[in-house]
Design a protein around this motif. Sequence first.
Motif, PDB file in Angstrom:
ATOM      1  N   PHE A 712      15.748 -15.200   4.300  1.00  0.00           N
ATOM      2  CA  PHE A 712      15.013 -15.822   3.205  1.00  0.00           C
ATOM      3  C   PHE A 712      15.480 -17.263   3.044  1.00  0.00           C
ATOM      4  CE2 PHE A 712      15.041 -11.311   2.235  1.00  0.00           C
ATOM      5  CZ  PHE A 712      13.754 -11.062   1.773  1.00  0.00           C
ATOM      6  N   ASN A 713      14.543 -18.140   2.809  1.00  0.00           N
ATOM      7  CA  ASN A 713      14.856 -19.494   2.384  1.00  0.00           C
ATOM      8  C   ASN A 713      14.593 -19.559   0.884  1.00  0.00           C
ATOM      9  OD1 ASN A 713      15.541 -20.752   4.943  1.00  0.00           O
ATOM     10  ND2 ASN A 713      13.371 -20.502   5.478  1.00  0.00           N
ATOM     11  N   MET A 714      15.652 -19.816   0.124  1.00  0.00           N
ATOM     12  CA  MET A 714      15.566 -19.779  -1.328  1.00  0.00           C
ATOM     13  C   MET A 714      15.482 -21.198  -1.896  1.00  0.00           C
ATOM     14  SD  MET A 714      15.592 -16.517  -1.659  1.00  0.00           S
ATOM     15  CE  MET A 714      15.718 -16.349  -3.445  1.00  0.00           C
ATOM     16  N   THR A 715      14.839 -21.318  -3.049  1.00  0.00           N
ATOM     17  CA  THR A 715      14.598 -22.627  -3.654  1.00  0.00           C
ATOM     18  C   THR A 715      14.608 -22.505  -5.175  1.00  0.00           C
ATOM     19  OG1 THR A 715      12.970 -24.440  -3.836  1.00  0.00           O
ATOM     20  CG2 THR A 715      12.103 -22.236  -3.515  1.00  0.00           C
ATOM     21  N   PRO A 716      14.893 -23.586  -5.885  1.00  0.00           N
ATOM     22  CA  PRO A 716      14.885 -23.520  -7.353  1.00  0.00           C
ATOM     23  C   PRO A 716      13.495 -23.611  -7.961  1.00  0.00           C
ATOM     24  CG  PRO A 716      15.529 -25.711  -6.644  1.00  0.00           C
ATOM     25  CD  PRO A 716      15.414 -24.883  -5.396  1.00  0.00           C
ATOM     26  N   ASP A 717      12.482 -23.893  -7.148  1.00  0.00           N
ATOM     27  CA  ASP A 717      11.128 -24.104  -7.661  1.00  0.00           C
ATOM     28  C   ASP A 717      10.208 -22.957  -7.250  1.00  0.00           C
ATOM     29  OD1 ASP A 717      11.821 -26.708  -8.678  1.00  0.00           O
ATOM     30  OD2 ASP A 717      11.760 -27.410  -6.589  1.00  0.00           O
ATOM     31  N   ALA A 718       9.326 -22.584  -8.167  1.00  0.00           N
ATOM     32  CA  ALA A 718       8.355 -21.528  -7.878  1.00  0.00           C
ATOM     33  C   ALA A 718       7.474 -21.932  -6.704  1.00  0.00           C
ATOM     34  CB  ALA A 718       7.513 -21.245  -9.108  1.00  0.00           C
ATOM     35  N   THR A 719       7.123 -20.929  -5.872  1.00  0.00           N
ATOM     36  CA  THR A 719       6.322 -21.186  -4.681  1.00  0.00           C
ATOM     37  C   THR A 719       5.128 -20.233  -4.649  1.00  0.00           C
ATOM     38  OG1 THR A 719       7.395 -19.575  -3.222  1.00  0.00           O
ATOM     39  CG2 THR A 719       8.491 -21.704  -3.491  1.00  0.00           C
ATOM     40  N   SER A 720       4.311 -20.407  -3.648  1.00  0.00           N
ATOM     41  CA  SER A 720       3.143 -19.530  -3.466  1.00  0.00           C
ATOM     42  C   SER A 720       3.429 -18.402  -2.483  1.00  0.00           C
ATOM     43  CB  SER A 720       1.944 -20.349  -2.964  1.00  0.00           C
ATOM     44  OG  SER A 720       2.242 -20.961  -1.707  1.00  0.00           O
ATOM     45  N   TRP A 721       4.679 -18.292  -2.040  1.00  0.00           N
ATOM     46  CA  TRP A 721       5.014 -17.261  -1.055  1.00  0.00           C
ATOM     47  C   TRP A 721       4.695 -15.865  -1.582  1.00  0.00           C
ATOM     48  CZ3 TRP A 721       8.259 -13.024  -1.128  1.00  0.00           C
ATOM     49  CH2 TRP A 721       8.463 -12.391   0.107  1.00  0.00           C
ATOM     50  N   GLY A 722       4.142 -15.033  -0.703  1.00  0.00           N
ATOM     51  CA  GLY A 722       3.948 -13.626  -0.993  1.00  0.00           C
ATOM     52  C   GLY A 722       2.756 -13.283  -1.863  1.00  0.00           C
ATOM     53  N   LYS A 723       1.885 -14.237  -2.140  1.00  0.00           N
ATOM     54  CA  LYS A 723       0.796 -13.996  -3.092  1.00  0.00           C
ATOM     55  C   LYS A 723      -0.484 -13.482  -2.449  1.00  0.00           C
ATOM     56  CE  LYS A 723       2.331 -17.359  -6.559  1.00  0.00           C
ATOM     57  NZ  LYS A 723       1.962 -18.529  -7.382  1.00  0.00           N
ATOM     58  N   THR A 724      -0.520 -13.391  -1.142  1.00  0.00           N
ATOM     59  CA  THR A 724      -1.798 -13.100  -0.483  1.00  0.00           C
ATOM     60  C   THR A 724      -2.059 -11.616  -0.246  1.00  0.00           C
ATOM     61  OG1 THR A 724      -0.755 -13.471   1.670  1.00  0.00           O
ATOM     62  CG2 THR A 724      -1.871 -15.351   0.641  1.00  0.00           C
ATOM     63  N   VAL A 725      -1.010 -10.811  -0.073  1.00  0.00           N
ATOM     64  CA  VAL A 725      -1.191  -9.394   0.267  1.00  0.00           C
ATOM     65  C   VAL A 725      -0.599  -8.530  -0.839  1.00  0.00           C
ATOM     66  CG1 VAL A 725      -0.796  -7.585   1.970  1.00  0.00           C
ATOM     67  CG2 VAL A 725      -1.025  -9.971   2.711  1.00  0.00           C
ATOM     68  N   LEU A 726      -1.451  -7.745  -1.495  1.00  0.00           N
ATOM     69  CA  LEU A 726      -0.996  -6.895  -2.590  1.00  0.00           C
ATOM     70  C   LEU A 726      -0.167  -5.725  -2.071  1.00  0.00           C
ATOM     71  CD1 LEU A 726      -4.231  -6.686  -4.771  1.00  0.00           C
ATOM     72  CD2 LEU A 726      -2.109  -7.866  -5.369  1.00  0.00           C
ATOM     73  N   PRO A 727       0.720  -5.211  -2.893  1.00  0.00           N
ATOM     74  CA  PRO A 727       1.460  -4.004  -2.511  1.00  0.00           C
ATOM     75  C   PRO A 727       0.518  -2.824  -2.341  1.00  0.00           C
ATOM     76  CG  PRO A 727       2.466  -5.083  -4.407  1.00  0.00           C
ATOM     77  CD  PRO A 727       1.131  -5.721  -4.206  1.00  0.00           C
ATOM     78  N   PRO A 728       0.948  -1.783  -1.633  1.00  0.00           N
ATOM     79  CA  PRO A 728       0.090  -0.611  -1.428  1.00  0.00           C
ATOM     80  C   PRO A 728      -0.210   0.101  -2.748  1.00  0.00           C
ATOM     81  CG  PRO A 728       1.959  -0.602   0.083  1.00  0.00           C
ATOM     82  CD  PRO A 728       2.231  -1.659  -0.930  1.00  0.00           C
ATOM     83  N   SER A 729      -1.349   0.780  -2.783  1.00  0.00           N
ATOM     84  CA  SER A 729      -1.681   1.655  -3.901  1.00  0.00           C
ATOM     85  C   SER A 729      -1.755   3.076  -3.367  1.00  0.00           C
ATOM     86  CB  SER A 729      -3.029   1.266  -4.519  1.00  0.00           C
ATOM     87  OG  SER A 729      -4.093   1.542  -3.613  1.00  0.00           O
ATOM     88  N   ALA A 730      -1.942   4.030  -4.250  1.00  0.00           N
ATOM     89  CA  ALA A 730      -2.012   5.432  -3.845  1.00  0.00           C
ATOM     90  C   ALA A 730      -3.139   5.669  -2.847  1.00  0.00           C
ATOM     91  CB  ALA A 730      -2.192   6.321  -5.064  1.00  0.00           C
ATOM     92  N   VAL A 731      -4.230   4.972  -3.012  1.00  0.00           N
ATOM     93  CA  VAL A 731      -5.363   5.135  -2.093  1.00  0.00           C
ATOM     94  C   VAL A 731      -4.975   4.670  -0.693  1.00  0.00           C
ATOM     95  CG1 VAL A 731      -7.701   4.397  -1.571  1.00  0.00           C
ATOM     96  CG2 VAL A 731      -7.066   4.930  -3.927  1.00  0.00           C
ATOM     97  N   ASP A 732      -4.258   3.529  -0.637  1.00  0.00           N
ATOM     98  CA  ASP A 732      -3.829   3.020   0.669  1.00  0.00           C
ATOM     99  C   ASP A 732      -2.923   4.018   1.371  1.00  0.00           C
ATOM    100  OD1 ASP A 732      -5.127   0.609   0.155  1.00  0.00           O
ATOM    101  OD2 ASP A 732      -3.373  -0.236  -0.843  1.00  0.00           O
ATOM    102  N   ILE A 733      -2.013   4.631   0.595  1.00  0.00           N
ATOM    103  CA  ILE A 733      -1.006   5.510   1.172  1.00  0.00           C
ATOM    104  C   ILE A 733      -1.630   6.821   1.632  1.00  0.00           C
ATOM    105  CG2 ILE A 733       1.089   6.811   0.610  1.00  0.00           C
ATOM    106  CD1 ILE A 733       1.816   4.488  -1.276  1.00  0.00           C
ATOM    107  N   GLN A 734      -2.585   7.333   0.873  1.00  0.00           N
ATOM    108  CA  GLN A 734      -3.123   8.646   1.202  1.00  0.00           C
ATOM    109  C   GLN A 734      -4.444   8.563   1.952  1.00  0.00           C
ATOM    110  OE1 GLN A 734      -2.686  11.911  -1.247  1.00  0.00           O
ATOM    111  NE2 GLN A 734      -0.877  11.199  -2.281  1.00  0.00           N
TER     112      GLN A 734
END
Length: 734
Positions: A712-734
């Motif tokens: 990980f490259n860490m920074t003191p300022d908020a970034t847009s990293w990780g905003k494009t792919v949502l975490p899985p939901s129950a539908v995705d898993i099953q």
Amino acid sequence: MKQKKMIFGIFIFYLFSCAGEKEIASLEVRDLLQYVDQHLGIEVGKCSFGVSLPFGSIRPCPHTPDSPHTGYAANRPINGFTVINTGSVYRYGNFLVSPQTGLDCWDDNVPTAHDSGKSDEEIRPDYYTVNLTKFGIRTEIASAQHASIFRFTYPETTDGVSSLVIYPSHTLQAKSTFATAGYNSGTNSLTGYLVLNDGWYFSHGMKIYYAIRFGKPATSYGMFRNHERKLYGQTDSISGDGIGCYLKFNTVKDEKVFMKVAISTKSIANAEHFLEEEIPGWDFDKVQLDAADIWNKALSSILIDDETVSGDEKTLFYTCLYHALISPKDRTGDCPWNYAGSFYDDHICVWDTYRTLFPLLTLIKESVVRDNIRSFCELYKHYGYASDAMICGTGDMIQGGDAVDVLIADAYVKNVSGIEWNEAYEVQKGHATVSGRTPFYRENDRGWVVYNSIPVMSHATASKTLEFAYNDYCASVVAGGLGKKDEQSGFLKRSSGWRNLWDASVISEGFRGFIQSKDSAGNFVALDPKTNPLGPFSLHFYEGDSWTYSFYAPHQMPELIALMGGEDVFIKRLEYYVANRIEIYNEPCFLAPFLFAYGKRPDLTSYYAREVSKTFTRKNYPGDDDSGAMSSWFIFSRLGFFPVAGQDFYMVNGPRYKKVTLQMENGKKIVIYGNDASEENVYVKSASLNGKSWKKAWLRHNDISNGAELKFNMTPDATSWGKTVLPPSAVDIQ
């Protein structure tokens, strides 16, 4: 205390068993005992102050009067040492040992005549020592798995003035309990049992057996009845409420008198076996050094390599890790009934530990998770229900839902080996259809709990609805994996029943829609979402309020977000809650700071995970540690990812340290690098997994389970990293 020189920071090769196969793995072992401070977590966290092995059955602790929460307060005199204790949550506190000069046997769990001031007190996971200034006696304690050894250094005495008082009837909160004691002068031994009367409902009446050997012959001995204030000289046995034994002897200056004790939940014979097997002689230093070696290996499961991290930070981290390795107790071979397989006891409680402790153990001590699930399978066979709380071999109170079901699903989706999954699924199915969930929830697959339909200490009909729904989801996951499609479908459908308690008309702090209880006619029971009358005994919510529980649908987060009004409203509402209302010392809040990724704002997870972690300080925890649950929350917040228990992925928040290594039982390592990681640099700028760019604010377990390198490259300022792919939901898993 003099010790043989121990060499750390080297690679030690050892054999371990995983799913029955012997493998050779390398474990880097460091001297990490220096970073464990057991004073941390006593005052607020209710952690016990004692000496045991990881998941050890026996845990002697110094005892101070008027200390009902942990049995110990640093600023109070010591009236003895209790042998039987939990890791936290103030249970047991039985079997008091009091070294004295003179003889005072009387103890009503209040200040006594044999209370002593103290000096030179020292405690580590492997060793405890203190000078009892009233008597001039130094006490030292070290422990094996089921047995402990005491070394008392007495002053010079004559006419039998040196003494040992053994009071098995002592308890933590009650005045006393029933016990038996039998002394054999030929073998210089004491055996018997005590009956529990502390704990919750169903553990009362359970027995703990003990066996003691003394290293010095007594000049005289006897029994006593505390309540009657009567001594019975040269008497070999006694039984009753408030009974005990005393031994008297002469000592020369600085004479060391040894005592070793073992406990069993099965029989005196088992206790005697443990005593002879684990501590066959009187070599105190060997027991202590063996314990130090075991603890350093256990603590070395996670290694921090960051020169910028302070000693206080390391102490906080490794004390948390220590507390995560005390409970539950491994009592394999000591089950109260005829069962010789894996057996873990003193779960206080799974409702707390399934969320963080067991997911942590899956990464660093997978065999412990395996053996606990095997144990729960046996408990289900024996009792027909695998309880949230286990004390001395018996199921006890139920706090929230059928918490074991989540633990089983979590292990299943993470491919924990060595488990008979059809047996484990029978536990889930039995809970879902026969012995759990409550009849009102199960009736016609209603899927929600009727208000005021559950007995005392298990009220909380609204919060139980949410937890039962997630329990159903967890059962559906395992059912589907085993090819039981109809059962999978049925449980999954019922897991949506929580929506019946969503009252869209309720408004609080400008936000609309909250979970509310319903009566048998289907009418909502009005309650201000910010309140919860009677706290843990509430008819509505357990250890939380509607604000807290209205965020709890981890298997159906998209549906929950829609009910709240969409992603933007969800994020505003969640941020308001985490910034203003969260009570991280209660487990229902644990996941909340990590939910922002569901609304495409993982930067807020990074920020608030770090902010909430500040409630852990070098002096104290934010609340009850609950058998390592709270400690494990802190550990995950520092590692940079957090489990969604019952599912196979982790939310990513970014690491606090420049390098941290998890050493898994399979010999693999998860190495996490935090470039520019610091207390201020809380946001993830970019990340990679095994050399490839990683743009998701979550990880699946199989991404790291066979070893991984996360950067990980860490920074003191908020970034847009990780905003494009949502975490899985129950539908995705099953």
